[in-house]
Every structure is written in C-alpha cells, then in structure tokens.
Design a protein around this motif. Structure first.
Motif, mmCIF file in Angstrom:
data_model
loop_
_atom_site.group_PDB
_atom_site.id
_atom_site.type_symbol
_atom_site.label_atom_id
_atom_site.label_comp_id
_atom_site.label_asym_id
_atom_site.label_seq_id
_atom_site.Cartn_x
_atom_site.Cartn_y
_atom_site.Cartn_z
ATOM 1 N N MET A 1 0.856 -1.173 0.000
ATOM 2 C CA MET A 1 0.000 0.000 0.000
ATOM 3 C C MET A 1 0.900 1.235 0.000
ATOM 4 N N SER A 2 0.591 2.156 -0.863
ATOM 5 C CA SER A 2 1.415 3.351 -0.982
ATOM 6 C C SER A 2 1.037 4.392 0.075
ATOM 7 N N THR A 3 1.903 5.360 0.238
ATOM 8 C CA THR A 3 1.675 6.423 1.217
ATOM 9 C C THR A 3 0.490 7.292 0.810
ATOM 10 N N GLU A 4 0.362 7.558 -0.494
ATOM 11 C CA GLU A 4 -0.763 8.385 -0.965
ATOM 12 C C GLU A 4 -2.093 7.696 -0.690
ATOM 13 N N PHE A 5 -2.127 6.368 -0.898
ATOM 14 C CA PHE A 5 -3.349 5.609 -0.662
ATOM 15 C C PHE A 5 -3.738 5.673 0.810
ATOM 16 N N THR A 6 -2.767 5.522 1.697
ATOM 17 C CA THR A 6 -3.031 5.576 3.134
ATOM 18 C C THR A 6 -3.518 6.952 3.566
ATOM 19 N N ILE A 7 -2.894 8.000 3.037
ATOM 20 C CA ILE A 7 -3.311 9.368 3.385
ATOM 21 C C ILE A 7 -4.734 9.626 2.904
ATOM 22 N N LEU A 8 -5.047 9.227 1.670
ATOM 23 C CA LEU A 8 -6.405 9.431 1.155
ATOM 24 C C LEU A 8 -7.432 8.620 1.934
ATOM 25 N N LEU A 9 -7.054 7.443 2.369
ATOM 26 C CA LEU A 9 -7.976 6.622 3.151
ATOM 27 C C LEU A 9 -8.275 7.263 4.504
ATOM 28 N N VAL A 10 -7.254 7.816 5.156
ATOM 29 C CA VAL A 10 -7.458 8.498 6.438
ATOM 30 C C VAL A 10 -8.309 9.751 6.240
ATOM 31 N N VAL A 11 -8.046 10.506 5.177
ATOM 32 C CA VAL A 11 -8.840 11.717 4.889
ATOM 33 C C VAL A 11 -10.297 11.344 4.632
ATOM 34 N N GLN A 12 -10.520 10.250 3.906
ATOM 35 C CA GLN A 12 -11.894 9.834 3.613
ATOM 36 C C GLN A 12 -12.622 9.407 4.885
ATOM 37 N N ILE A 13 -11.951 8.690 5.763
ATOM 38 C CA ILE A 13 -12.594 8.255 7.012
ATOM 39 C C ILE A 13 -12.923 9.449 7.898
ATOM 40 N N ILE A 14 -11.999 10.389 8.018
ATOM 41 C CA ILE A 14 -12.247 11.581 8.844
ATOM 42 C C ILE A 14 -13.385 12.422 8.258
#
Length: 126
Positions: A1-14
């Motif tokens: 999993m890439s860093t961009e994917f993880t950041i976007l996933l956290v932003v989407q959850i928040i």
C-alpha cells in the motif's frame, strides 16, 4: 500500500465521520418556525433556499473532501492493474497450505451393503 493511498484513506474516514456529526447536529428547515405556527410545514414560508449557516457550509465542504478522496482512491486502486480485464484477485497467489481432499472410491456401492438390504416379510415378523 502506498503512502498516498493511506493518506487518502485516512482523509476519507475523517471526512465521513465529520459529515455524520455535522448532519446530526443540524435541525430541519422548519423546526423553529414550525413549532411557532403549530405545524411542521412552515419551512415553505421562506422558500426553498434558506440562510446557509456554518454547519451547512461545513457539511458541503466535508462532502467535497469526501468525494475527492473517493475519486483519488479509485484512481490509485486502478493504477495497480496492468490490464483492463484484470480482476481484483489477480494479484494474489493461491494458498498452498490448504489440505487436499482424498479422491472418492471408485465403487458405486458402499462396502458392507449386501444385494438385498430390505428385510422380507418373514424376517420382519420374527
């Protein structure tokens, strides 16, 4: 999993949790004036558009962030597929630790069963 994917996933959850909280905090359009006039339909008295307060503006921007994050996650998820016909499970190797099932016996009649397994009337009487 890439860093961009993880950041976007956290932003989407928040953003999804913030949309839930902001929607639950807001009142309906006719909640205040409806009780003053004795009915709940007084929201049409002021027209379809009401004054946009802080909660409605914050909800709008949280929804925009949510949809942008969703589009970004979909884009990053499709980058990993090399061919357009590739499925979701194509990148996974089969699990070799699963035990195999032994082959069934070739005989169609189970062992221990004789030709006439139904008792005759004389045997049933005894």
């Amino acid at each position: 999993m890439s860093t961009e994917f993880t950041i976007l996933l956290v932003v989407q959850i928040i953003s999804s949790f913030s949309i839930i909280v902001l929607v639950l905090l807001q009142q309906g359009k006719g909640a205040d004036m409806g009780s003053a006039f004795g009915s709940g339909s007084a929201g049409s008295l002021f027209g379809a558009t009401g004054a946009a307060n802080f909660l409605s503006r914050a909800t709008k921007w949280a929804a925009v962030v949510f949809f942008v994050a969703t589009i970004g996650l979909a884009y990053l998820g499709n980058l990993s597929n090399s061919s357009p016909d590739a499925g979701i499970m194509d990148g996974f190797a089969p699990n070799s630790s699963v035990p195999t099932v032994p082959a069934a016996p070739s005989s169609s009649v189970p062992s221990g069963v004789s030709g006439n397994s139904v008792p005759s009337s004389s045997e049933a009487a005894n």
